[in-house]
Write a protein that holds these residues in place. Structure first.
Motif, PDB file in Angstrom:
ATOM      1  N   TRP A   1      39.281  42.503  34.075  1.00 26.30           N
ATOM      2  CA  TRP A   1      39.431  41.058  34.251  1.00 26.30           C
ATOM      3  C   TRP A   1      38.222  40.491  34.992  1.00 26.30           C
ATOM      4  CZ3 TRP A   1      39.581  37.994  38.597  1.00 26.30           C
ATOM      5  CH2 TRP A   1      39.926  36.667  38.386  1.00 26.30           C
ATOM      6  N   LEU A   2      37.777  41.180  36.038  1.00 25.00           N
ATOM      7  CA  LEU A   2      36.607  40.711  36.789  1.00 25.00           C
ATOM      8  C   LEU A   2      35.378  40.614  35.892  1.00 25.00           C
ATOM      9  CD1 LEU A   2      36.709  42.592  40.211  1.00 25.00           C
ATOM     10  CD2 LEU A   2      37.051  40.160  39.802  1.00 25.00           C
ATOM     11  N   LYS A   3      35.169  41.616  35.051  1.00 24.70           N
ATOM     12  CA  LYS A   3      33.986  41.624  34.208  1.00 24.70           C
ATOM     13  C   LYS A   3      34.083  40.636  33.053  1.00 24.70           C
ATOM     14  CE  LYS A   3      32.578  46.329  35.165  1.00 24.70           C
ATOM     15  NZ  LYS A   3      32.319  47.653  34.608  1.00 24.70           N
ATOM     16  N   THR A   4      35.286  40.473  32.492  1.00 22.64           N
ATOM     17  CA  THR A   4      35.446  39.647  31.299  1.00 22.64           C
ATOM     18  C   THR A   4      35.632  38.176  31.629  1.00 22.64           C
ATOM     19  OG1 THR A   4      36.460  41.518  30.193  1.00 22.64           O
ATOM     20  CG2 THR A   4      36.768  39.370  29.176  1.00 22.64           C
ATOM     21  N   PHE A   5      36.610  37.872  32.452  1.00 24.83           N
ATOM     22  CA  PHE A   5      36.963  36.475  32.692  1.00 24.83           C
ATOM     23  C   PHE A   5      36.237  35.868  33.891  1.00 24.83           C
ATOM     24  CE2 PHE A   5      40.623  38.278  30.445  1.00 24.83           C
ATOM     25  CZ  PHE A   5      40.578  37.478  29.321  1.00 24.83           C
ATOM     26  N   ALA A   6      36.030  36.642  34.929  1.00 28.96           N
ATOM     27  CA  ALA A   6      35.319  36.117  36.094  1.00 28.96           C
ATOM     28  C   ALA A   6      33.811  36.293  35.948  1.00 28.96           C
ATOM     29  CB  ALA A   6      35.810  36.802  37.364  1.00 28.96           C
ATOM     30  N   ARG A   7      33.390  37.008  34.912  1.00 24.28           N
ATOM     31  CA  ARG A   7      31.974  37.258  34.609  1.00 24.28           C
ATOM     32  C   ARG A   7      31.232  37.863  35.794  1.00 24.28           C
ATOM     33  NH1 ARG A   7      30.982  31.743  31.235  1.00 24.28           N
ATOM     34  NH2 ARG A   7      32.309  32.324  29.507  1.00 24.28           N
ATOM     35  N   MET A   8      31.891  38.811  36.437  1.00 29.87           N
ATOM     36  CA  MET A   8      31.283  39.518  37.559  1.00 29.87           C
ATOM     37  C   MET A   8      30.879  40.912  37.086  1.00 29.87           C
ATOM     38  SD  MET A   8      33.761  38.448  40.725  1.00 29.87           S
ATOM     39  CE  MET A   8      33.056  39.677  41.786  1.00 29.87           C
ATOM     40  N   ASP A   9      29.662  41.029  36.564  1.00 28.43           N
ATOM     41  CA  ASP A   9      29.183  42.317  36.075  1.00 28.43           C
ATOM     42  C   ASP A   9      28.851  43.269  37.212  1.00 28.43           C
ATOM     43  OD1 ASP A   9      29.471  41.531  33.454  1.00 28.43           O
ATOM     44  OD2 ASP A   9      27.432  40.755  33.333  1.00 28.43           O
ATOM     45  N   HIS A  10      28.455  42.709  38.347  1.00 32.79           N
ATOM     46  CA  HIS A  10      28.143  43.527  39.509  1.00 32.79           C
ATOM     47  C   HIS A  10      28.415  42.705  40.769  1.00 32.79           C
ATOM     48  CE1 HIS A  10      24.488  41.203  38.784  1.00 32.79           C
ATOM     49  NE2 HIS A  10      24.230  41.347  40.059  1.00 32.79           N
ATOM     50  N   LEU A  11      28.573  43.394  41.873  1.00 33.65           N
ATOM     51  CA  LEU A  11      28.817  42.728  43.140  1.00 33.65           C
ATOM     52  C   LEU A  11      27.486  42.371  43.785  1.00 33.65           C
ATOM     53  CD1 LEU A  11      31.716  44.925  44.544  1.00 33.65           C
ATOM     54  CD2 LEU A  11      31.886  42.695  43.452  1.00 33.65           C
ATOM     55  N   LEU A  12      27.415  41.157  44.342  1.00 31.88           N
ATOM     56  CA  LEU A  12      26.189  40.710  44.986  1.00 31.88           C
ATOM     57  C   LEU A  12      26.127  41.132  46.450  1.00 31.88           C
ATOM     58  CD1 LEU A  12      26.066  37.114  43.475  1.00 31.88           C
ATOM     59  CD2 LEU A  12      24.823  39.139  42.722  1.00 31.88           C
ATOM     60  N   SER A  13      27.256  41.549  47.000  1.00 35.40           N
ATOM     61  CA  SER A  13      27.329  41.948  48.395  1.00 35.40           C
ATOM     62  C   SER A  13      28.244  43.160  48.530  1.00 35.40           C
ATOM     63  CB  SER A  13      27.872  40.787  49.237  1.00 35.40           C
ATOM     64  OG  SER A  13      28.048  41.176  50.580  1.00 35.40           O
ATOM     65  N   THR A  14      28.102  43.868  49.635  1.00 34.26           N
ATOM     66  CA  THR A  14      28.981  45.004  49.892  1.00 34.26           C
ATOM     67  C   THR A  14      29.921  44.728  51.061  1.00 34.26           C
ATOM     68  OG1 THR A  14      27.297  46.015  51.303  1.00 34.26           O
ATOM     69  CG2 THR A  14      27.358  46.682  48.973  1.00 34.26           C
ATOM     70  N   THR A  15      29.787  43.576  51.689  1.00 32.08           N
ATOM     71  CA  THR A  15      30.679  43.249  52.800  1.00 32.08           C
ATOM     72  C   THR A  15      31.938  42.571  52.282  1.00 32.08           C
ATOM     73  OG1 THR A  15      29.739  41.048  53.174  1.00 32.08           O
ATOM     74  CG2 THR A  15      28.697  42.911  54.325  1.00 32.08           C
ATOM     75  N   ARG A  16      32.978  42.620  53.083  1.00 27.79           N
ATOM     76  CA  ARG A  16      34.252  41.993  52.693  1.00 27.79           C
ATOM     77  C   ARG A  16      34.080  40.486  52.499  1.00 27.79           C
ATOM     78  NH1 ARG A  16      40.026  43.117  55.481  1.00 27.79           N
ATOM     79  NH2 ARG A  16      41.204  41.680  54.215  1.00 27.79           N
ATOM     80  N   GLU A  17      33.351  39.855  53.404  1.00 30.68           N
ATOM     81  CA  GLU A  17      33.138  38.403  53.316  1.00 30.68           C
ATOM     82  C   GLU A  17      32.321  38.037  52.076  1.00 30.68           C
ATOM     83  OE1 GLU A  17      32.373  40.211  56.067  1.00 30.68           O
ATOM     84  OE2 GLU A  17      34.114  39.674  57.290  1.00 30.68           O
ATOM     85  N   GLY A  18      31.305  38.845  51.768  1.00 31.79           N
ATOM     86  CA  GLY A  18      30.474  38.571  50.602  1.00 31.79           C
ATOM     87  C   GLY A  18      31.240  38.709  49.300  1.00 31.79           C
ATOM     88  N   ILE A  19      32.073  39.735  49.200  1.00 25.87           N
ATOM     89  CA  ILE A  19      32.870  39.933  47.989  1.00 25.87           C
ATOM     90  C   ILE A  19      33.913  38.829  47.860  1.00 25.87           C
ATOM     91  CG2 ILE A  19      34.519  41.480  46.858  1.00 25.87           C
ATOM     92  CD1 ILE A  19      32.930  43.804  48.138  1.00 25.87           C
ATOM     93  N   THR A  20      34.538  38.449  48.979  1.00 29.68           N
ATOM     94  CA  THR A  20      35.516  37.353  48.958  1.00 29.68           C
ATOM     95  C   THR A  20      34.858  36.063  48.503  1.00 29.68           C
ATOM     96  OG1 THR A  20      36.733  38.390  50.769  1.00 29.68           O
ATOM     97  CG2 THR A  20      37.192  36.071  50.343  1.00 29.68           C
TER      98      THR A  20
END
Length: 88
Positions: free
Chosen positions: A63-82
């Motif tokens: 779902w993240l890759k298809t609908f949210a178009r998140m191919d990769h995470l830009l951050s590794t922190t909890r706040e950045g991912i949120t």
């Protein structure tokens, strides 16, 4: 207990677990799983529950890759991912 043969087969011993479940049409479905959890004290239903939870995680990433178009995470922190989830 099962040992896989073949050129590219992973080494080690595996446990074959057969689980009976209901599919979306409420029909009985037999699922055969191979697990590296070879301890006989672990029930087959527990292994089935672990695989079910893993499948839910896989669907969430799809779902993240298809609908949210998140191919990769830009951050590794909890706040950045949120933040990235909110923006998506």
């Amino acid at each position: 207990m099962v040992k896989l043969n073949g050129r590219d087969a992973p080494s080690g011993r595996f446990r074959q677990v057969t689980i009976s479940t209901l599919n979306r049409k409420a029909e009985v479905e037999i699922i055969r799983l191979l697990s590296n959890l070879t301890d006989p004290l672990i029930a087959a239903r527990v292994i089935g529950a672990i695989y079910r939870q893993r499948w839910q995680i896989e669907l969430f990433f799809k779902w993240l890759k298809t609908f949210a178009r998140m191919d990769h995470l830009l951050s590794t922190t909890r706040e950045g991912i949120t933040f990235q989830l909110y923006v998506a």
